[in-house]
Design a protein around this motif. Structure first.
Motif, short mmCIF file in Angstrom:
data_model
loop_
_atom_site.label_atom_id
_atom_site.label_comp_id
_atom_site.label_asym_id
_atom_site.label_seq_id
_atom_site.Cartn_x
_atom_site.Cartn_y
_atom_site.Cartn_z
N ARG B 40 0.92 -1.13 -0.17
CA ARG B 40 0.04 -0.10 0.05
C ARG B 40 0.85 1.33 -0.09
N CYS B 61 -0.43 -3.94 -5.57
CA CYS B 61 -0.84 -2.82 -4.48
C CYS B 61 -2.46 -3.19 -4.11
N VAL B 62 -2.84 -2.87 -2.81
CA VAL B 62 -4.25 -3.17 -2.26
C VAL B 62 -4.85 -1.91 -2.33
N GLY B 63 -4.04 -0.64 -2.31
CA GLY B 63 -4.69 0.87 -2.16
C GLY B 63 -3.27 1.79 -1.92
N THR B 65 -1.71 4.58 0.79
CA THR B 65 -1.55 5.19 2.31
C THR B 65 -1.37 6.49 2.04
N CYS B 79 -7.82 6.04 -6.77
CA CYS B 79 -7.87 4.50 -6.23
C CYS B 79 -9.12 4.58 -5.39
N ASP B 81 -9.31 2.90 -2.60
CA ASP B 81 -9.18 2.27 -1.31
C ASP B 81 -8.09 2.92 -0.63
N SER B 213 -1.77 -3.82 8.95
CA SER B 213 -0.87 -2.77 8.25
C SER B 213 0.40 -2.31 8.90
N GLU B 231 -0.06 -6.10 4.58
CA GLU B 231 0.15 -4.99 3.85
C GLU B 231 1.30 -4.12 4.31
N GLN B 233 3.42 -0.22 4.03
CA GLN B 233 3.14 1.11 3.70
C GLN B 233 4.34 1.95 3.26
#
Lengths: 363, 363
Positions: B40, B61-63, B65, B79, B81, B213, B231, B233
């Motif tokens: 992230r 990537c999940v989203g 930060t 994005c 997320d 996270s 995840e 950061q």
């Protein structure tokens, strides 16, 4: 703008105490009301037109000092006499100065043949004339050597088309931050003495030297009383910071960074949302306002870690305020300043010359 | 944009070497291509949508930060997320998060009852639902105590309307900057262990914990391989700086501050126009690029004083480049970044989330 109180503005935020700032402005204008030396307040300290307007309106000012071409472009909207107290090199920037010189009296510092060549070429290309102060090295930052070398460069300026020799400048930066008055005075006198030796050399060569510019908040009443100095470039006095507060100055801190506590991770620590992206630490850690015994231990990008006394009730959601150690770079991080009378926000002033304004035209 | 070369852009300016940056992005995406833990990337590092777009496009990537609400508002354009890896307090900011939650999946960190109260009230008022990660104190910055206290707060989140418990987060910041791999790894494992103990406590309480996270550039392949962490950061890897360059990382420095020499005040000193208003020193002095033996001695607002070897020919008008010690606050000083392939400027990217965007709405 809708009426607001400090308690409901978004943080981190810059806050000015209006009456304290106005008193600082008044005191400095009074200090230069009589006597041959005048004030040229430094715009780099705050980059905020509304503050510069008040400085000019208070009197005793010959114009505005700037550090960058972008600042000068903004200052040109306020005043027709602007000194860029810095060498300007690079075609793009010299062209911008030459364009400014068509509408206002703009002066730049020159300390090299290359600097002279670039600014004079740009002025000739624009069919304008740029004023020049030869910068003399009286510290560590920039400048040609004092005495004959300064006079020789002044001679070169005088014989070059596109520029007009207006005088000399120097910055006694090494003296500026010395807390003890006697040591600061000795250091300032020694440094500015090297500038005045150069004034003599320039005058002896039959060259004009109407402007002799130096000084800052720490030396305004030292350098400003030395015979031959015509103007003082002080900036920080208007809002003050914790570094200048160590000196015996009559000005008071008028400015802080307001934050919100976001965490209480330990019995004697709180974390607030005012890290070094909102309050710089280049002159040391900021101090905590109105909270005896509290100390800033560490600044991260968006976190201020503050040590507090064990009994302190400060917790998430509460406000905290930091006195910056250096106003110039702290203000440069923000787009606006909240102006307060007590708890009331009475105005919001844009930091119009923040950053490098040419980048905003480009993007 | 008209074609430009680095030699004729105005300074000080930020420059990205595009191919080096793209290689960093590719390497990090590969590191998270297989395995349960994803990336992230942290938007606070650069605040530049064009960079974030490339990070997302590279995969794994999940989203995104973010550190601030303003960053999240900009990231929401890229994005759906977004994690604000920070406690959000203050009515105005909580309202903005609640508004964002109507269009994207936005999550905030919570570590106190007050923080939970404020964000949940704003969400209920907006008729939206905000995701929450309980922040666990695994260092010094923020967070509730690990283990049962974290589980108790997670329980409170789970029973509160307007918010939804999504998991836990922590930041092993004290480990991040340790140059030696073995010491960094030991510190990261110890810190993240306290986060994982809290995950167990939350799960044992029958509460959901889909997101765990943590991590950063210095620990991406340590924390990112610990079972239970979902995840990482990381932010700085994309452009790198001199601090992270001390570590055994596969990423290369892709970013510098370009300046112009304005003075040569001494035989072994030059002064350039890239002071600490264009390149911060909060992680130490920047290093001079491509000039062996040169050292930055001092940064003033608009001056970099650089010591050079006696024979060095650098003089007024020449270019100089500094590798920053910390990319995040350095980029935050600028409005745009020049993107280079060799000497050619191929693009100009706005630093759209620079500063505090609510201030630009206000002024």
């Amino acid at each position: 703008m809708k009426p607001q109180r400090l308690s409901n503005i978004s943080t981190p935020a810059l806050v000015i105490d209006l009456s304290v700032m106005e008193n600082n402005i008044r005191l400095m204008a009074q200090a230069f009301a009589s006597g041959p030396c005048k004030l040229r307040p430094h715009f780099k300290a705050h980059k905020t037109p509304e503050i510069a307007r008040r400085q000019l309106a208070a009197g005793s000012c010959v114009g505005i000092t700037c550090a960058t071409v972008g600042e000068a472009e903004v200052a040109a909207g306020l005043c027709d006499d602007v000194l860029i107290a810095n060498e300007v090199l690079g075609n793009d920037k010299c062209r911008r100065v030459a364009a400014l010189a068509k509408s206002i009296d703009v002066k730049v510092a020159v300390d090299s043949e290359q600097g002279l060549r670039e600014i004079s070429m740009a002025a000739r290309d624009a069919n304008s004339e740029v004023g020049v102060l030869v910068e003399v090295n009286i510290g560590f930052r920039a400048g040609t050597q004092p005495g004959q070398p300064a006079a020789a460069l002044a001679q070169r300026v005088a014989e070059t088309d596109g520029v007009r020799l207006r005088g000399l400048m120097g910055y006694e930066g090494a003296a500026m931050g010395i807390p003890e008055r006697d040591k600061r005075e000795a250091a300032a006198r020694a440094a500015v003495g090297r500038l005045l030796v150069s004034v003599t050399a320039v005058s002896d060569a039959g060259l004009p030297c109407e402007i002799v510019s130096a000084g800052g908040t720490g030396t305004y009443d030292i350098t400003g009383r030395m015979e031959g100095v015509t103007e003082i470039q002080a900036g920080s006095y208007v809002l003050m910071d914790t570094e200048y507060a160590k000196q015996d100055l009559p000005f008071a801190k008028a400015f802080w960074v307001l934050g919100t506590v976001i965490s209480r991770p330990g019995a004697t620590t709180v974390t607030a949302d005012c890290g070094h992206k909102s309050c710089t630490q280049d002159h040391g850690m900021p101090q905590v306002k109105d909270l005896p015994g509290a100390t800033v231990m560490f600044l991260a990008d968006e976190h201020a870690m503050i040590g507090v006394p064990p009994g302190c009730s400060l917790g998430p959601g509460d406000r905290v305020a930091l006195w910056p150690s250096h106003i110039d770079p702290t203000i440069n991080l923000h787009d606006m300043i909240y102006v307060a009378e007590g708890e009331h926000v009475v105005d919001v002033w844009p930091v119009a010359a923040r950053g490098y304004i040419e980048q905003r035209r480009e993007s």
